[in-house]
Design a protein around this motif. Structure first.
Motif, PDB file in Angstrom:
ATOM      1  N   SER A 204       0.834  -1.201   0.000  1.00  0.00           N
ATOM      2  CA  SER A 204       0.000   0.000   0.000  1.00  0.00           C
ATOM      3  C   SER A 204       0.867   1.249   0.000  1.00  0.00           C
ATOM      4  CB  SER A 204      -0.902   0.023   1.239  1.00  0.00           C
ATOM      5  OG  SER A 204      -1.853  -1.006   1.202  1.00  0.00           O
ATOM      6  N   ASP A 207      -1.566   6.936  -0.719  1.00  0.00           N
ATOM      7  CA  ASP A 207      -2.822   7.198  -1.428  1.00  0.00           C
ATOM      8  C   ASP A 207      -3.782   6.010  -1.384  1.00  0.00           C
ATOM      9  OD1 ASP A 207      -1.986   9.736  -2.128  1.00  0.00           O
ATOM     10  OD2 ASP A 207      -1.122   9.087  -4.043  1.00  0.00           O
ATOM     11  N   SER A 208      -3.249   4.788  -1.338  1.00  0.00           N
ATOM     12  CA  SER A 208      -4.121   3.611  -1.420  1.00  0.00           C
ATOM     13  C   SER A 208      -4.446   3.001  -0.062  1.00  0.00           C
ATOM     14  CB  SER A 208      -3.477   2.533  -2.306  1.00  0.00           C
ATOM     15  OG  SER A 208      -2.348   1.955  -1.672  1.00  0.00           O
ATOM     16  N   GLU A 211      -8.263   2.655   1.384  1.00  0.00           N
ATOM     17  CA  GLU A 211      -9.068   1.664   0.664  1.00  0.00           C
ATOM     18  C   GLU A 211      -8.543   0.247   0.899  1.00  0.00           C
ATOM     19  OE1 GLU A 211     -10.405   0.640  -3.959  1.00  0.00           O
ATOM     20  OE2 GLU A 211      -9.465   2.569  -3.465  1.00  0.00           O
ATOM     21  N   ASP A 212      -7.222   0.108   0.926  1.00  0.00           N
ATOM     22  CA  ASP A 212      -6.640  -1.217   1.132  1.00  0.00           C
ATOM     23  C   ASP A 212      -6.945  -1.755   2.529  1.00  0.00           C
ATOM     24  OD1 ASP A 212      -5.586  -1.119  -1.412  1.00  0.00           O
ATOM     25  OD2 ASP A 212      -3.591  -0.488  -0.755  1.00  0.00           O
ATOM     26  N   ASP A 260      -3.827  -8.895  -4.741  1.00  0.00           N
ATOM     27  CA  ASP A 260      -4.896  -8.460  -5.639  1.00  0.00           C
ATOM     28  C   ASP A 260      -5.317  -9.579  -6.581  1.00  0.00           C
ATOM     29  OD1 ASP A 260      -5.440  -5.810  -4.906  1.00  0.00           O
ATOM     30  OD2 ASP A 260      -3.685  -5.076  -6.004  1.00  0.00           O
TER      31      ASP A 260
END
Length: 387
Positions: A204, A207-208, A211-212, A260
């Motif tokens: 991660s 920025d992510s 959400e992660d 993912d």
């Protein structure tokens, strides 16, 4: 530094009691440095104060003590909070108790006794009946606090678990080279299966992360629900972990690994770093992808990342999962310790401990006989704890 709290001076060390987070601000850099020096990420200010804000602050009082020398250099931090519950004796707990393994007071190595002696008069304010030190490896702190604060009996160990560790090598290739041939062949097969299934591993970013983390928390709950297990990931713990992870990722002391799939995250693991140690906190995965061993794949990637960072040990925390043991190189006992300070309360505390043990055993029996019944009986057990 603004208004200061109660202070004591002993043997050239000045201790100060902090009852607000703001009063700790001037000491955060020194606190952070001590946590890194001692390789204790769950004793860092980012982790501990996040739990104060989101979990402990309701119905408790911050009771943190800093200890500095004549040059105003921080030599120790005892980050406690005082919990007062109806019909129960007041107890000093370390911030974030029970949420991350290896939570401890901090002191310059070799100066623990000096720090405890300087802090003792301030720790005794509020008349706590006991001090609880959770999930610690073998340490001088229980005996030091018992001696300096004035325990009425020797420290009592009232819960223990095993912490699995992976000792790292100079680099990842060197670490793999000494693993068995079977271990290496299975690793190659797992990576091939991941690629064939269209799965990829990543870390991660700032920025992510939000959400992660949401995905990892969701997958954690999904896995526990599928197995009819009770998770400790309550809404306040989730908020505190999110807060701490955000702050620590910005400082480079948080690693969040994501697996993912074609339609989004199917697994995630969260780690925190201090000094040479990277500690695994928790994670989750989609049970429908169990055939590719997502937990094992994430742990394998964590070992690679830890080597990439030049760290010395990956701490897998408590837990007896078989896949952890395949990677672990040693085990270290983690003990909860209670230092009893008031004679009149000793029997009360013993009774509370016996009740907690009975509740734990009852849950285990109910879960074995009937997972549905264990969930239904949980409220009854909670009511019994108040009697």
């Amino acid at each position: 530094m603004g208004a200061r709290g109660p202070q004591t001076v002993r043997s050239g060390l000045r201790a100060e009691l902090h009852e607000t987070v703001e009063s700790l601000d001037p000491w955060l850099d020194g606190w952070r440095d001590l946590a890194a020096r001692l390789a204790l990420p769950y004793s860092s200010p980012e982790w501990m104060l996040a739990f104060w804000q989101h979990r402990h602050a309701r119905g408790a009082h911050l009771h943190a003590v800093t200890v500095c020398d004549a040059q105003e250099r921080l030599v120790g931090v005892l980050p406690f909070y005082l919990e007062r519950r109806r019909a129960r004796p007041p107890v000093l707990w370390l911030l974030a108790s029970g949420i991350g393994q290896r939570t401890s007071p901090l002191a310059v190595p070799g100066r623990e006794a000096e720090v405890a002696a300087a802090a003792a008069p301030l720790l005794g304010r509020g008349l706590p009946a006991s001090v609880v030190l959770p999930a610690m490896p073998e340490s001088v702190w229980p005996e030091v606090l018992a001696h300096e604060v004035g325990a009425v009996r020797s420290p009592r160990r009232w819960q223990a678990s095993g912490g699995l560790l992976v000792d790292l090598a100079a680099d990842h290739e060197s670490w793999l080279a000494v693993r068995s041939r079977t271990f290496r062949k299975k690793r190659v097969r797992r990576l091939r299966d991941l690629a064939a299934a269209g799965l990829t591993l990543r870390q991660s970013t700032d920025d992510s992360l939000a959400e992660d983390l949401a995905a990892t928390f969701r997958l954690h709950r999904l896995r526990f629900a599928t197995e009819s297990r009770r998770s400790s990931l309550t809404s306040d713990v989730e908020a505190a972990v999110r807060h701490a992870a955000t702050a620590m990722l910005a400082r480079g002391t948080c690693v969040h690994l994501v697996l993912d799939g074609p339609e989004g995250a199917v697994g995630g693991d969260l780690y925190f770093v201090a000094g040479e140690r990277m500690c695994g906190w928790n994670g989750g995965f989609d049970p429908s992808w169990a055939h590719v061993s997502p937990g094992t794949c994430l742990l394998d990637e964590a070992i690679r990342v830890a080597h990439e960072r030049g760290l010395g040990v990956l701490d897998l925390g408590a837990g007896e999962q078989a896949f952890k043991r395949r990677f672990a190189t040693r085990e270290e006992s983690l003990e909860w310790t209670q230092v009893v300070l008031r004679p009149a309360m000793a029997r009360v505390l013993d009774a509370e401990r016996a009740l907690r043990t009975a509740r734990t055993r009852a849950r285990a029996l109910l879960a074995r006989w009937s997972p549905a019944a264990s969930v239904a009986a949980e409220r009854t057990l909670e009511v019994a704890a108040l009697v």
